[in-house]
Design a protein around this motif. Structure first.
Motif, mmCIF file in Angstrom:
data_model
loop_
_atom_site.group_PDB
_atom_site.id
_atom_site.type_symbol
_atom_site.label_atom_id
_atom_site.label_comp_id
_atom_site.label_asym_id
_atom_site.label_seq_id
_atom_site.Cartn_x
_atom_site.Cartn_y
_atom_site.Cartn_z
ATOM 1 N N GLY A 9 22.976 30.147 3.536
ATOM 2 C CA GLY A 9 24.183 30.765 4.084
ATOM 3 C C GLY A 9 24.562 30.589 5.414
ATOM 4 N N ALA A 10 23.614 29.740 6.331
ATOM 5 C CA ALA A 10 23.950 29.691 7.763
ATOM 6 C C ALA A 10 23.935 31.158 8.284
ATOM 7 C CB ALA A 10 25.312 28.895 7.887
ATOM 8 N N ALA A 11 23.064 31.917 7.909
ATOM 9 C CA ALA A 11 22.993 33.451 8.619
ATOM 10 C C ALA A 11 22.668 33.399 9.970
ATOM 11 C CB ALA A 11 21.868 34.049 7.643
ATOM 12 N N GLY A 12 21.867 32.388 10.526
ATOM 13 C CA GLY A 12 21.684 32.388 11.885
ATOM 14 C C GLY A 12 22.818 32.132 12.773
ATOM 15 N N TYR A 13 23.528 31.245 12.177
ATOM 16 C CA TYR A 13 24.817 30.750 13.082
ATOM 17 C C TYR A 13 25.825 31.761 12.961
ATOM 18 C CZ TYR A 13 29.514 28.285 12.974
ATOM 19 O OH TYR A 13 30.694 27.929 13.122
ATOM 20 N N PHE A 14 26.164 32.551 11.745
ATOM 21 C CA PHE A 14 26.950 33.559 11.587
ATOM 22 C C PHE A 14 26.575 34.897 12.466
ATOM 23 C CE2 PHE A 14 28.335 30.707 8.067
ATOM 24 C CZ PHE A 14 29.880 30.814 8.246
ATOM 25 N N GLY A 15 25.389 34.899 12.339
ATOM 26 C CA GLY A 15 24.670 36.214 12.939
ATOM 27 C C GLY A 15 24.824 36.059 14.792
ATOM 28 N N TYR A 16 24.726 34.674 15.022
ATOM 29 C CA TYR A 16 24.915 34.540 16.555
ATOM 30 C C TYR A 16 26.525 34.564 16.992
ATOM 31 C CZ TYR A 16 24.441 32.404 21.249
ATOM 32 O OH TYR A 16 24.706 32.283 22.486
ATOM 33 N N PHE A 17 27.102 33.814 16.335
ATOM 34 C CA PHE A 17 28.661 33.785 16.863
ATOM 35 C C PHE A 17 29.509 34.863 16.357
ATOM 36 C CE2 PHE A 17 27.537 29.270 17.383
ATOM 37 C CZ PHE A 17 27.992 29.204 18.525
ATOM 38 N N GLY A 18 29.038 35.624 15.284
ATOM 39 C CA GLY A 18 29.990 36.601 14.622
ATOM 40 C C GLY A 18 31.189 36.453 14.454
ATOM 41 N N ALA A 19 32.379 36.976 14.758
ATOM 42 C CA ALA A 19 33.635 36.766 14.104
ATOM 43 C C ALA A 19 34.232 35.363 14.580
ATOM 44 C CB ALA A 19 34.632 37.879 14.518
ATOM 45 N N ALA A 20 33.630 35.088 15.899
ATOM 46 C CA ALA A 20 34.156 33.936 16.223
ATOM 47 C C ALA A 20 33.911 32.768 15.374
ATOM 48 C CB ALA A 20 33.442 33.507 17.525
ATOM 49 N N ALA A 21 33.128 32.934 14.464
ATOM 50 C CA ALA A 21 32.767 31.494 13.566
ATOM 51 C C ALA A 21 33.509 31.854 12.318
ATOM 52 C CB ALA A 21 31.319 31.550 13.177
ATOM 53 N N GLY A 22 34.344 32.908 12.220
ATOM 54 C CA GLY A 22 35.233 33.112 10.923
ATOM 55 C C GLY A 22 34.310 33.653 9.900
ATOM 56 N N ASP A 23 34.915 33.993 8.734
ATOM 57 C CA ASP A 23 34.449 34.221 7.616
ATOM 58 C C ASP A 23 33.224 33.723 7.194
ATOM 59 O OD1 ASP A 23 33.895 35.473 4.824
ATOM 60 O OD2 ASP A 23 36.047 35.395 4.300
ATOM 61 N N SER A 24 32.030 34.497 6.762
ATOM 62 C CA SER A 24 30.784 33.777 6.703
ATOM 63 C C SER A 24 30.725 33.179 5.290
ATOM 64 C CB SER A 24 29.607 34.854 6.894
ATOM 65 O OG SER A 24 29.840 35.977 6.183
ATOM 66 N N THR A 25 31.598 33.392 4.605
ATOM 67 C CA THR A 25 31.371 32.910 3.246
ATOM 68 C C THR A 25 32.567 31.657 2.916
ATOM 69 O OG1 THR A 25 33.591 34.211 2.335
ATOM 70 C CG2 THR A 25 31.205 35.143 1.833
ATOM 71 N N LYS A 26 33.171 31.468 4.120
ATOM 72 C CA LYS A 26 33.949 30.021 3.980
ATOM 73 C C LYS A 26 33.372 29.216 5.601
ATOM 74 C CE LYS A 26 37.714 32.721 2.396
ATOM 75 N NZ LYS A 26 39.232 33.077 2.624
ATOM 76 N N GLY A 27 33.558 29.899 6.481
ATOM 77 C CA GLY A 27 33.143 28.971 7.905
ATOM 78 C C GLY A 27 34.067 28.283 8.082
ATOM 79 N N TYR A 28 35.531 28.387 7.446
ATOM 80 C CA TYR A 28 36.577 27.479 8.201
ATOM 81 C C TYR A 28 37.656 28.567 8.511
ATOM 82 C CZ TYR A 28 37.762 28.000 3.080
ATOM 83 O OH TYR A 28 37.686 28.693 1.970
ATOM 84 N N TYR A 29 38.532 28.335 9.654
ATOM 85 C CA TYR A 29 39.439 28.998 10.235
ATOM 86 C C TYR A 29 40.581 28.309 11.064
ATOM 87 C CZ TYR A 29 36.352 28.940 14.134
ATOM 88 O OH TYR A 29 35.567 28.247 15.253
ATOM 89 N N SER A 30 41.614 28.899 11.626
ATOM 90 C CA SER A 30 42.243 28.171 12.564
ATOM 91 C C SER A 30 43.098 29.087 13.451
ATOM 92 C CB SER A 30 43.648 27.809 11.855
ATOM 93 O OG SER A 30 44.391 28.586 11.003
ATOM 94 N N TYR A 31 43.272 28.703 14.471
ATOM 95 C CA TYR A 31 44.198 29.477 15.676
ATOM 96 C C TYR A 31 44.898 28.562 16.524
ATOM 97 C CZ TYR A 31 40.208 26.998 18.226
ATOM 98 O OH TYR A 31 39.348 25.814 18.756
ATOM 99 N N ASP A 32 45.737 29.200 17.485
ATOM 100 C CA ASP A 32 46.672 28.158 18.196
ATOM 101 C C ASP A 32 45.996 28.317 19.572
ATOM 102 O OD1 ASP A 32 48.297 27.905 16.263
ATOM 103 O OD2 ASP A 32 49.620 29.869 16.560
#
Length: 619
Positions: free
Chosen positions: A418-441
């Motif tokens: 589940g890329a737990a280390g990645y989501f654990g390190y970056f937190g909310a900046a990496a988006g939803d941990s169940t998806k890993g995709y997000y967008s911004y302006d």
């Protein structure tokens, strides 16, 4: 009294009684000796009262006399208010000869009390004749000359018309000014200078017929009654232009991270443009300041090269035009053009145990030297993307700018469930941990971070998948001029080969690429291949075209190099290098982008755009 045999004054009056004044002329002279009718004669005389009483007011008369035919001509005089006995009165008097005076030799006579106002002891001794003769030449027949001069262009309704004039033999009498105003077909006299100087003067004219051409000429008259003929064409023409020029900053395009090209249009609206000035307001500034001047503008516009020194943010511009008539455009109430300058720094395949590969420290140093948004392109830390590896290997280098980093995950991160280390390190900046995709302006751009995980095996990239469906909905909602997306696995790479060594495409991510193409995205960034490669704009099946997406593979974050398998390159590959670590710097402007691959210290490979590339959705 007799002068040249001619009686001057009353000779019949008896002599005065005792104690009366006695007025005589002691001396008389003149200059010049040769003169024309209408010319000036300067007379110097001295009158003396040698009688026994004060003389009251009297006149000294000046006469020209000649022997044949006999006659006299009074040419002027001077007044003496009174003269005490034994005293004299000296003066120089300028007289103008009659214009009809006959050509001849004359003698000048000065006669005290020639009007017989004073009763004198003796009435026969009042006059004295000059010792030299005056030669009066024939009347000058050459007409005088004159010429008007005026500014060719002005924005003032008060126009000064200078003129030169020459009597060509006789003194000037007057000069007349003639005018043809806009909308008129004929000239008319508009002013007369009744006392012209010997060489010229000027007229002050007020224009009342509005903007346009005002034509002038002059006509001179001399004292000999000669008149200059009107010229066949006006001496001078002045164009009155009171309309201010117009201009507008019509486009501001980022050339690179510190250069903005500001185009402008301009119109002199009657007169030629003189200069155009550029005013700018940089991020953090509260007002506009003049930053550049085009001193030789083209008739319709041009451009300025502006150096952006305030970093990322909004840069606002307007222009002010000046014309040759001196009119100045008023500054606009709001900027003509605003562009948002945004820097994006990207690389993937970055850090890890220094005993088994690179640490990413050199590329981190490049980013530390630059402002801008940082994005990672997957495989951020080796070997398995655990939280310990992130804290041990990634955080000491790229963690320095974690607060401005928007990451994406790669297959290394998904080596941990589940890329737990990645989501654990970056937190909310990496988006939803169940998806890993997000967008911004980001500035004027819409940015999409996607998740190719373990080549889309953990989270699907297929058409109709949750990720692909979300992507299309996101793009439909955000109708920006410019769109950029990034994830780990590239669709195109010269390093992707089959078992026979042929270059192939990674079809797992094709649906993501196609969705982006359908919504006119401009840029896709990938990693995974540990080298750098740039592709021409192309669609999801490899057809190149101006509406395609430009893909960059930037697996150069510092972990290791991957050599291209052969000299062969994938179709539409435009540049590449497999021996240099570095980061890609993208300058994202309001309607365009430019790029530069920046190598780490000591390396020389660079890849830089030749100019800004217009975004697809920008007209």
């Amino acid at each position: 009294m007799l002068i040249g045999g001619v009686a001057i004054g009353d000779q019949a009056r008896p002599a005065a009684a005792k104690r009366r004044p006695d007025l005589v002329e002691r001396s008389v002279s003149h200059a010049p000796d040769v003169v024309r009718p209408g010319g000036a004669l300067h007379i110097r005389d001295r009158a003396l009262n040698k009688g026994r009483a004060r003389a009251g007011s009297f006149t000294v008369g000046f006469y020209l006399t000649r022997e044949l035919p006999v006659g006299r001509t009074r040419i002027g005089g001077r007044k003496v208010s009174s003269l005490a006995r034994g005293k004299s009165s000296s003066a120089t008097t300028t007289v103008r000869l009659p214009t009809n005076l006959a050509s001849a030799s004359y003698r000048l006579a000065a006669c005290a009390d020639d009007r017989d106002h004073v009763k004198e002891r003796h009435e026969h001794n009042n006059c004295r004749v000059a010792s030299s003769t005056i030669r009066v030449l024939a009347r000058e027949r050459t007409p005088p000359t004159s010429r008007a001069s005026a500014p060719t262009l002005t924005n003032s309704t008060s126009i000064r018309i200078d003129y030169t004039a020459d009597g060509t033999g006789s003194p000037l009498d007057r000069v007349e000014l003639y005018l043809k105003a806009p909308g008129h077909t004929d000239f008319s006299k508009t002013a007369t200078y009744a006392s012209p100087a010997t060489t010229g003067g000027h007229f002050d004219y007020t224009a009342t017929a509005g903007d346009g051409d005002y034509a002038f000429y002059t006509v001179a008259y001399d004292k000999a009654r000669n008149v200059e003929a009107p010229p066949g064409a006006p001496d001078a023409t002045t164009t009155l232009d009171t309309a201010a020029p117009t201009s507008s900053a019509s486009g501001a395009t980022a050339i690179d991270a510190s250069s903005i090209q500001v185009d402008y249009t301009a119109d002199g609206t009657g007169s030629a443009l003189d200069k155009v000035q550029l005013y700018a307001q940089a991020p953090g500034e509260t007002g506009f300041s003049k930053v550049a001047t085009d001193s030789s503008p083209a008739a319709t516009g041009g451009h300025f090269d502006y150096t952006a020194t305030a970093g990322d943010g909004d840069y606002a511009f307007y222009t002010v035009a000046y014309d040759k008539a001196g009119n100045v455009e008023a500054a606009p109430g709001s900027p003509d053009e605003t562009t948002t300058l945004t820097t994006l720094l990207a690389a993937g395949d970055i850090a890890g145990d220094p005993t088994t590969g690179g640490t990413g420290a050199d590329t981190a140093a490049l980013i530390q030297q630059r402002a801008g948004q940082v994005v990672t392109l997957g495989d951020n830390t080796y070997e398995n993307g655990t939280l310990t590896e992130f804290n041990s290997w990634y955080d000491p280098t790229w963690g320095a700018f974690k607060s401005r980093t928007k990451p994406s995950a790669g297959n290394r991160e998904y080596n941990t469930s589940g890329a737990a280390g990645y989501f654990g390190y970056f937190g909310a900046a990496a988006g939803d941990s169940t998806k890993g995709y997000y967008s911004y302006d980001l500035g004027a751009w819409h940015i999409v971070a996607l998740n190719s995980n373990s080549n889309c095996s953990s989270i699907s990239c297929a058409g109709g998948s949750d990720q692909e469906t979300w992507l299309r909905a996101d793009l439909a909602q955000h109708t920006h001029d410019c769109i950029l997306a990034y994830w780990h696995h590239p669709l195109y790479s010269s390093s992707q080969t089959d078992s026979e060594g042929d270059i192939v495409q990674d079809g797992a991510v094709r649906p993501l690429f196609k969705a982006l193409y359908d919504y006119h995205a401009d840029i896709v960034l990938n990693g995974h291949q540990h080298n750098y490669e740039r592709f021409a704009q192309q669609d999801s099946t490899g057809n190149a075209g101006p509406n395609g997406i430009r893909e960059f593979v930037v697996g150069t974050g510092g972990r290791s190099h991957k050599a291209f398998p052969s000299a062969a390159r994938a179709p539409n590959s435009e540049a590449g290098d497999d021996q240099t670590f570095g980061v890609l710097e993208l300058t994202l402007a309001s309607s365009s982008y430019s790029w530069q691959f920046i190598p780490v210290a000591g390396e020389t490979f660079i890849d830089q755009s030749s100019g800004p590339v217009r975004c697809h959705n920008r007209p």
